[in-house]
Design an enzyme around this catalytic site. Structure first.
Site, short mmCIF file in Angstrom:
data_model
loop_
_atom_site.label_atom_id
_atom_site.label_comp_id
_atom_site.label_asym_id
_atom_site.label_seq_id
_atom_site.Cartn_x
_atom_site.Cartn_y
_atom_site.Cartn_z
N HIS A 137 -28.90 -19.72 -1.35
CA HIS A 137 -28.14 -19.08 -0.27
C HIS A 137 -26.64 -18.96 -0.55
CE1 HIS A 137 -31.74 -19.27 2.15
NE2 HIS A 137 -31.74 -20.57 2.21
N GLY B 239 -26.15 -22.23 4.20
CA GLY B 239 -27.49 -22.81 4.19
C GLY B 239 -27.66 -24.00 3.26
N ASP C 237 -39.52 -20.33 -2.08
CA ASP C 237 -39.00 -21.20 -1.02
C ASP C 237 -39.38 -20.61 0.35
OD1 ASP C 237 -36.48 -23.37 -0.69
OD2 ASP C 237 -36.60 -21.91 0.96
N HIS D 120 -37.57 -20.07 2.75
CA HIS D 120 -36.50 -19.22 3.27
C HIS D 120 -36.23 -18.06 2.31
CE1 HIS D 120 -35.84 -23.25 5.08
NE2 HIS D 120 -35.56 -22.53 6.17
N ASP E 73 -40.24 -26.58 0.70
CA ASP E 73 -40.41 -26.41 2.14
C ASP E 73 -41.54 -25.43 2.47
OD1 ASP E 73 -38.91 -24.31 1.16
OD2 ASP E 73 -37.18 -24.65 2.47
N TYR F 82 -37.89 -30.77 2.77
CA TYR F 82 -37.28 -31.76 3.65
C TYR F 82 -38.21 -32.92 4.00
CZ TYR F 82 -34.28 -27.86 3.38
OH TYR F 82 -33.51 -26.86 2.84
ZN ZN Z 1 -35.82 -23.27 2.05
#
Ligand code: ZN
Length: 392
Positions: free
Chosen positions: A136, A144, A172, A174, A255, A294
């Protein structure tokens, strides 16, 4: 397909062992250090397999980041505080992108590691750099949880090394927004991102094709293994075939796994290992990065097993005591004790999930293929061949 490769190499650093991000941040959990420890406990880091990441120089950081932003992060790290102007202009010292001791050095080390990984990939080794994947980061500000954008540097190093067709694939949860935008105007780079729809940064819609060389596949909650297979076989591999990349850079955020406390995708690590292997096989040069993630148990098991697979090891069905002790030591404020599954403490490979593919995934595949810009997703034709003849 993959020519005979030299052995894979793990790029890491002890700097990731130091406490970071402050105690209330999702990235305060240990991630890279337990992966290195678990790999060592399994005997998976033999002579010549590990390289310490160099720290990127200011000259290297300037390949992508503005001088004033690099200066601001260095000065803020030294001072331990930021003024309001610095916070607003560079998004530093916020809840999202906190200051912590050594943040500049840590971020510059992950950039240096991604540059080194690209150099090793150009030598014909699969280069694995799990501390990378800060996708990011922006040229002139943090975003991010990312201060610098190390995947951009891996790609730039491959381009500087002579590659003319680089494929970036982001697995990922995201959207890989910072990388997509960084190369929007560079005809040598194509980007594909599979990410959970409706998540921050809320970019990467299906219709977002950048300048034509981007493909975005936003997927619904509960995205499972068979569905990943449908997108891999139906979109990613056919698109890669069209451009025959000379190098691939893969961001493998953990994630996207089932059990992540911030996201709602539901993949197993086994499905991701296989997907990453197939994608790494697409080009003679392959850089494999980490990313978000996470839940410290699922992150550690995914990235340790990924190194095992990339380096040709057999994944054990049950872990030895020394390896279990590393998983037992992990802690997280985001995962309740009763939600820590027994398998996360005793095994590496997730049990299979065999949920059927939802119709919306097939529709996503078909829609993504239907809108592909066929002129943009192909090898650039040589204007004149070596004999001065017609273009091919
Ligand atoms: Zn992510």
């Amino acid at each position: 397909m993959r020519a005979k490769r030299l052995p894979a190499v793990f790029v890491g650093h002890e700097i990731y062992r130091q406490a970071a991000y402050g105690s209330n941040h999702p990235l305060a959990i240990p991630r890279v250090a337990p992966v290195m420890d678990l790999c060592r406990a399994l005997g998976w880091l033999g002579p010549g397999e590990f390289q310490a990441s160099p720290r990127a120089s200011e000259r290297e950081l300037a390949w992508f980041h503005t001088g004033d932003y690099v200066d601001a992060l260095r000065r803020a790290t030294e001072a331990g505080v930021v003024d309001i102007e610095t916070r607003e202009r560079y998004r530093l010292g916020t809840m999202e992108n906190p200051l912590f001791p050594g943040v500049f050095e840590r971020a510059a080390t992950s950039v240096g590691g991604s540059i080194r990984a690209a150099e090793l990939a150009l030598e014909g080794r699969i280069a694995y750099h799990p501390a990378g994947g800060t996708h990011h980061g922006r040229p002139d500000r943090a975003a991010g949880f990312c201060y610098f954008n190390d995947p951009v540097f891996a790609i730039l190093a491959l381009l500087k090394g002579g590659c003319e067709r680089v494929l970036y694939v982001d697995l990922d949860a995201h959207h890989g927004d910072g990388v997509q935008d960084a190369f929007a105007d560079d005809p040598r780079v194509w980007t594909i991102s599979i990410h959970e729809q409706g998540r921050w940064p809320n970019t990467g819609a299906l219709a977002d094709v950048g300048a034509g060389r981007a493909c975005n596949l936003p997927v619904p909650r509960g995205f499972k293994d068979a569905e990943l297979g449908v997108l891999l076989d139906g979109v990613l591999l056919p698109l890669a075939d069209r451009i025959e990349p000379q190098a691939v850079v893969l961001t493998c955020g953990a994630d996207a796994l089932a059990g992540d406390p911030l996201c709602s995708m539901a993949l197993t690590n086994v499905a991701l290992w296989s997907a990453v292997e197939r994608l790494a096989d697409l080009a003679p040069a392959a850089v494999v990065l980490g990313g978000g993630g996470y839940n410290p148990w699922t992150v550690t098991r995914y990235w340790t097993g990924l190194w095992g697979r990339l380096s040709g090891r057999k994944i054990p069905t049950s872990l030895p005591a020394e390896a279990r002790a590393i998983l037992a030591w992990l802690r997280s404020d985001l995962v309740d004790d009763e939600d820590v599954r027994e398998a996360w403490l005793t095994t590496l490979a997730d049990a299979p999930n065999d949920a059927p593919t939802r119709d919306e995934i097939r529709r996503l595949r078909d829609a993504a293929l239907a809108q592909v810009d066929r002129a943009a997703w192909r090898q650039p034709a040589l204007a004149v061949d070596l004999d001065g003849g017609a273009a091919r």
